[in-house]
Design a protein around this motif. Structure first.
Motif, PDB file in Angstrom:
ATOM      1  N   TYR A  90       0.824  -1.211   0.000  1.00 22.24           N
ATOM      2  CA  TYR A  90       0.000   0.000   0.000  1.00 22.24           C
ATOM      3  C   TYR A  90       0.860   1.264   0.000  1.00 22.24           C
ATOM      4  O   TYR A  90       0.439   2.305  -0.519  1.00 22.24           O
ATOM      5  CB  TYR A  90      -0.976  -0.015   1.185  1.00 22.24           C
ATOM      6  CG  TYR A  90      -2.255  -0.734   0.830  1.00 22.24           C
ATOM      7  CD1 TYR A  90      -3.292  -0.065   0.202  1.00 22.24           C
ATOM      8  CD2 TYR A  90      -2.405  -2.090   1.082  1.00 22.24           C
ATOM      9  CE1 TYR A  90      -4.459  -0.717  -0.150  1.00 22.24           C
ATOM     10  CE2 TYR A  90      -3.565  -2.757   0.738  1.00 22.24           C
ATOM     11  CZ  TYR A  90      -4.595  -2.064   0.113  1.00 22.24           C
ATOM     12  OH  TYR A  90      -5.742  -2.707  -0.241  1.00 22.24           O
ATOM     13  N   ALA A 109       1.449   1.976  -3.587  1.00 20.24           N
ATOM     14  CA  ALA A 109       0.251   2.467  -4.265  1.00 20.24           C
ATOM     15  C   ALA A 109      -0.099   3.884  -3.833  1.00 20.24           C
ATOM     16  O   ALA A 109      -0.404   4.746  -4.666  1.00 20.24           O
ATOM     17  CB  ALA A 109      -0.917   1.518  -3.975  1.00 20.24           C
ATOM     18  N   ILE A 110      -0.023   4.128  -2.521  1.00 23.59           N
ATOM     19  CA  ILE A 110      -0.442   5.442  -2.018  1.00 23.59           C
ATOM     20  C   ILE A 110       0.563   6.522  -2.410  1.00 23.59           C
ATOM     21  O   ILE A 110       0.182   7.638  -2.777  1.00 23.59           O
ATOM     22  CB  ILE A 110      -0.667   5.373  -0.488  1.00 23.59           C
ATOM     23  CG1 ILE A 110      -1.883   4.473  -0.214  1.00 23.59           C
ATOM     24  CG2 ILE A 110      -0.902   6.761   0.097  1.00 23.59           C
ATOM     25  CD1 ILE A 110      -2.122   4.152   1.241  1.00 23.59           C
ATOM     26  N   HIS A 147      -0.285   7.359  -5.940  1.00 24.04           N
ATOM     27  CA  HIS A 147      -1.543   8.089  -6.123  1.00 24.04           C
ATOM     28  C   HIS A 147      -1.503   9.485  -5.540  1.00 24.04           C
ATOM     29  O   HIS A 147      -2.039  10.416  -6.110  1.00 24.04           O
ATOM     30  CB  HIS A 147      -2.705   7.300  -5.509  1.00 24.04           C
ATOM     31  CG  HIS A 147      -3.193   6.228  -6.409  1.00 24.04           C
ATOM     32  ND1 HIS A 147      -4.398   6.278  -7.059  1.00 24.04           N
ATOM     33  CD2 HIS A 147      -2.602   5.077  -6.815  1.00 24.04           C
ATOM     34  CE1 HIS A 147      -4.536   5.208  -7.817  1.00 24.04           C
ATOM     35  NE2 HIS A 147      -3.462   4.463  -7.680  1.00 24.04           N
ATOM     36  N   ARG A 148      -0.858   9.631  -4.393  1.00 23.84           N
ATOM     37  CA  ARG A 148      -0.884  10.930  -3.707  1.00 23.84           C
ATOM     38  C   ARG A 148       0.256  11.837  -4.170  1.00 23.84           C
ATOM     39  O   ARG A 148       0.093  13.034  -4.269  1.00 23.84           O
ATOM     40  CB  ARG A 148      -0.755  10.734  -2.198  1.00 23.84           C
ATOM     41  CG  ARG A 148      -1.861   9.932  -1.584  1.00 23.84           C
ATOM     42  CD  ARG A 148      -3.003  10.841  -1.183  1.00 23.84           C
ATOM     43  NE  ARG A 148      -4.268  10.142  -1.215  1.00 23.84           N
ATOM     44  CZ  ARG A 148      -5.401  10.645  -0.743  1.00 23.84           C
ATOM     45  NH1 ARG A 148      -5.410  11.862  -0.214  1.00 23.84           N
ATOM     46  NH2 ARG A 148      -6.503   9.967  -0.827  1.00 23.84           N
ATOM     47  N   SER A 200       9.280   4.805  -3.169  1.00 22.20           N
ATOM     48  CA  SER A 200       8.439   4.050  -2.240  1.00 22.20           C
ATOM     49  C   SER A 200       9.084   2.751  -1.759  1.00 22.20           C
ATOM     50  O   SER A 200       8.715   2.249  -0.707  1.00 22.20           O
ATOM     51  CB  SER A 200       7.063   3.776  -2.859  1.00 22.20           C
ATOM     52  OG  SER A 200       7.177   3.226  -4.138  1.00 22.20           O
ATOM     53  N   LYS A 247     -10.446   6.049   2.043  1.00 21.52           N
ATOM     54  CA  LYS A 247     -10.025   7.286   1.384  1.00 21.52           C
ATOM     55  C   LYS A 247      -8.589   7.146   0.850  1.00 21.52           C
ATOM     56  O   LYS A 247      -8.262   7.648  -0.214  1.00 21.52           O
ATOM     57  CB  LYS A 247     -10.097   8.422   2.407  1.00 21.52           C
ATOM     58  CG  LYS A 247     -10.126   9.798   1.819  1.00 21.52           C
ATOM     59  CD  LYS A 247     -10.706  10.801   2.830  1.00 21.52           C
ATOM     60  CE  LYS A 247     -10.187  12.187   2.593  1.00 21.52           C
ATOM     61  NZ  LYS A 247      -8.847  12.439   3.133  1.00 21.52           N
ATOM     62  N   PHE A 248      -7.778   6.434   1.596  1.00 16.21           N
ATOM     63  CA  PHE A 248      -6.387   6.266   1.167  1.00 16.21           C
ATOM     64  C   PHE A 248      -6.182   4.960   0.405  1.00 16.21           C
ATOM     65  O   PHE A 248      -5.386   4.889  -0.521  1.00 16.21           O
ATOM     66  CB  PHE A 248      -5.451   6.260   2.385  1.00 16.21           C
ATOM     67  CG  PHE A 248      -5.329   7.600   3.026  1.00 16.21           C
ATOM     68  CD1 PHE A 248      -4.407   8.520   2.532  1.00 16.21           C
ATOM     69  CD2 PHE A 248      -6.124   7.961   4.089  1.00 16.21           C
ATOM     70  CE1 PHE A 248      -4.292   9.772   3.103  1.00 16.21           C
ATOM     71  CE2 PHE A 248      -6.017   9.202   4.673  1.00 16.21           C
ATOM     72  CZ  PHE A 248      -5.100  10.117   4.181  1.00 16.21           C
ATOM     73  N   THR A 249      -6.887   3.918   0.851  1.00 15.95           N
ATOM     74  CA  THR A 249      -6.561   2.579   0.351  1.00 15.95           C
ATOM     75  C   THR A 249      -7.435   2.134  -0.820  1.00 15.95           C
ATOM     76  O   THR A 249      -7.188   1.087  -1.409  1.00 15.95           O
ATOM     77  CB  THR A 249      -6.734   1.531   1.467  1.00 15.95           C
ATOM     78  OG1 THR A 249      -8.111   1.536   1.872  1.00 15.95           O
ATOM     79  CG2 THR A 249      -5.864   1.849   2.656  1.00 15.95           C
ATOM     80  N   LEU A 303      -6.176  -0.295  -5.210  1.00 18.26           N
ATOM     81  CA  LEU A 303      -5.570   0.743  -6.052  1.00 18.26           C
ATOM     82  C   LEU A 303      -4.731   0.089  -7.144  1.00 18.26           C
ATOM     83  O   LEU A 303      -4.206  -1.012  -6.966  1.00 18.26           O
ATOM     84  CB  LEU A 303      -4.651   1.638  -5.209  1.00 18.26           C
ATOM     85  CG  LEU A 303      -5.280   2.470  -4.084  1.00 18.26           C
ATOM     86  CD1 LEU A 303      -4.185   3.042  -3.208  1.00 18.26           C
ATOM     87  CD2 LEU A 303      -6.148   3.589  -4.670  1.00 18.26           C
TER      88      LEU A 303
END
Ligand SMILES: Nc1ncnc2c1ncn2[C@@H]1O[C@H](COP(=O)(O)OP(=O)(O)OP(=O)(O)O)[C@@H](O)[C@H]1O
Ligand SMILES: [Mg+2]
Lengths: 326, 260
Positions: free
Chosen positions: A86, A89-90, A93-94, A102, A149-151, A157
């Motif tokens: 995650y 992925a986060i 995305h962010r 990452s 909201k995040f995952t 994601l």
């Protein structure tokens, strides 16, 4: 340190003598060469499965490391694997950043998460620690869905960013995971000789003597769990990258159990071939058996039996040739 | 017995019991630096238990201990190791996965500074430290005449060699106090000679050295001061000559022989 150290990460002194060791070294080099050339032969779904197998090999190493250096069993390492996956992925995305950022971040997050878990449970061992880790694995899906909201909730994601622009996605997935696995095996071979590695082995074999040398049990427990969780999180980052997606489906309670099964199948060894066997087992068996739906319950049954055996990992290792009983 | 602060390793009025069994009763002793001190007593007298109290593995119900004037009460074994107290174990505490050299290297853990990063990634500083600690561990093995076994696993070695390796591990870190629990058990005559020579060579004016032994000849030859423990009570202490002539000691040891 040479690639040949990959052969017997835990048998340093043996490499100083004996001709048979050179054969082991050569065969590991040959294995690396075969792995490097494999994309010429395999493509499509097979190559994708192989990439996942390699990522899972790193995850299996994280569990085996905990068994080897800590004498402990974790059923909940899927929690830390998810943390890394995650994270990739986060971050994408962010922040719009690739695994160049990452991947190291996942290591730090895993270490942090491992420490936060290990500190309060530093007095737990054996079955009690295993049950505590199980709580992690059970809580995970709820956490992932709770922080929708995040995952991305149930959907999860996608991970789309390349590490090296212009190279095909399939090849990137394969070679990045392979290189990381090789580096991890080299790092583990180095660790076996390090002050911390020796101290952990001593703390496990002779806890009271180790205390008298300044190595406390809580230090040993916290350290090995933190390091192992960092490695699991790195593996998770690779899994996310190799599968291009993360979702709660990939991190059920059984993923933690399967990691342990993979570790048992590889006899808790920390060498490259062993890790690959464990990683391939837990990746390919479910993939190909899932097609024959009736087999799945049997597979789960086998997994549970293997866990029971893994809980007695110390006893199990006695049957490994070349290892004396404690 | 009260003792001036600041003089070596001191135990004062230690009592220890397990359930109904009183293992140590009001035991006091003073281990002066620069003096090889002996501790003798029949089987089950409480010698190892006293060791465990001094090194923090057991916590006595009563009594105090201090080292160089610093109170040790409440410190665990690792903290006491940090004060420079090392020991050997009567029941050989070797890690079977490690070579003899690596087993001795573990004794130097507290001297090492390399961090977690260099545990996984080779760095020049880590390599230098590795070489330095290996050199010190080899020197300790050499001192006890077992350097040739450095790269073998404990399971491939005779007990005598492992016993000497225990001692090598205790001395390798250049500690300020060394406690040896039956260092000559299982050694042949030649190895015992080597051991005595090594221990005498090791002695420095600022080193505290305590040796537990059953072998009376060895204790008499090695030690300047001897304590005698029987049924958890300190029944005598003095020079070898005094101990040899002490009526209680004679009684304990003759009584022991009569039992056999
Ligand atoms: N952890 C323990 N629990 C219960 N009893 C113990 C424990 N440790 C020691 N004892 C008891 O304390 C007594 C003294 O044992 P200790 O090992 O100190 O004797 P010793 O003088 O070292 O004997 P030996 O010469 O055989 O080594 C024994 O009766 C032993 O059974
Ligand atoms: Mg004893």
């Amino acid at each position: 340190m040479a690639v040949s150290d990959l052969a017997h990460a835990s048998k340093v002194s043996a490499s100083a003598r004996g001709g048979h060791v050179d054969i082991a070294r050569l065969s590991v080099l040959a294995l690396v060469a075969v792995l490097a050339l494999l994309p010429l032969l395999a493509g499509g779904f097979l190559l994708y499965s192989l990439s996942l197998s390699i990522a899972n090999a790193v995850a299996v190493l994280s569990v085996s490391m905990l068994v080897r250096y800590g004498g402990e069993v974790s059923i909940g390492h899927s929690f830390f694997v998810a943390l890394g996956a995650y994270a990739v992925a986060i971050v994408e995305h962010r922040l719009g950043l690739s695994i160049a950022v990452s991947l190291p971040l996942a290591i730090l997050l895993g270490a942090g998460g491992g420490f936060i878990f290990a500190f309060p449970s530093r007095r737990l061992s054996g079955i009690y620690l295993a049950v505590a880790t199980m709580a992690l694995a059970l809580a995970l899906p709820e956490i992932l869905i709770g922080f929708e909201k995040f995952t991305g909730g149930f959907e999860g994601l996608y991970i789309a960013q390349d590490l090296v622009p212009g190279v095909s996605k399939a090849l990137q997935r394969y070679y990045v995971t392979l290189v990381v696995l090789i580096v991890v095996c080299l790092a583990l071979a180095h660790f076996r000789k390090s002050a911390q590695g020796l101290a952990l082995l001593m703390a496990q074999a002779q806890p009271r003597a180790a205390e008298a040398m300044g190595i406390t049990r809580s230090w040993a427990r916290i350290s090995i769990f933190t390091v192992s969780a960092a490695l699991a999180s790195l593996a998770g980052a690779l899994t996310g990258f190799a599968s291009s997606t993360v979702s709660p489906n990939s991190f059920t309670f059984f993923s933690g159990v399967f990691l342990l099964v993979g570790s048992v199948v590889s006899l808790n060894r920390l060498s490259l071939p062993a890790a690959l066997v464990g990683g391939a087992f837990i990746t390919l068996v479910p993939t190909y058996l899932a097609k024959a739906g009736d087999w799945v319950p049997i597979l789960y049954g086998v997994a549970l039996v293997a866990v029971t055996l893994a809980a007695n990992a110390g006893d199990l290792r006695r049957f490994v040739p070349g290892r004396r009983a404690r | 017995m009260t003792v001036a602060a600041g003089s070596g390793l001191v135990a004062d009025g230690i009592s220890l019991g397990f359930g109904g069994l009183q293992v140590l009763s009001d035991v006091s002793l003073t281990l002066r630096p620069g003096v090889i001190t002996g501790l003798i007593g029949p089987n089950g007298a409480g010698k190892t238990s006293l060791f465990n109290c001094l090194t923090g593995l057991y916590r006595g119900q009563r009594g105090h201990s201090s080292f160089a004037g610093r109170p040790l009460d409440g410190m665990g074994p690792a903290q006491r190791a940090g004060c420079g107290i090392t020991r050997s174990f009567q029941n050989l505490a070797m890690c079977p996965d490690l070579s003899l050299l690596e087993n001795v290297l573990v004794g130097l853990t507290l001297k090492r500074r390399s961090g977690w990063f260099s545990a996984f990634v080779p760095t020049p500083a880590q390599r230098a430290e590795q070489q330095d600690t290996e050199r010190r561990a080899m020197a300790a093995l050499n001192e006890l005449g077992i350097a040739s076994a450095a790269h073998q696993k404990p399971s491939d070695l005779p007990p005598g060699t492992l016993r000497l390796a225990e001692i090598a591990r205790a001395i390798a870190s250049e500690p300020r106090a060394i406690l040896l629990d039956e260092p000559a058990a299982g050694l042949n005559a030649v190895e015992t000679r080597d051991l005595i020579r090594a221990l005498k060579r090791l002695m420095r004016p600022d080193l505290v050295l305590l040796v537990v032994e059953h072998d009376m000849d060895l204790i008499m030859e090695l030690c300047e001061h001897i304590y005698v423990l029987n049924f958890g009570k300190m029944i005598a202490d003095g020079t070898p000559a005094e101990i040899r002539a002490h009526p209680d000691v004679i009684r304990v040891y003759l009584g022991d022989d009569a039992d056999d």
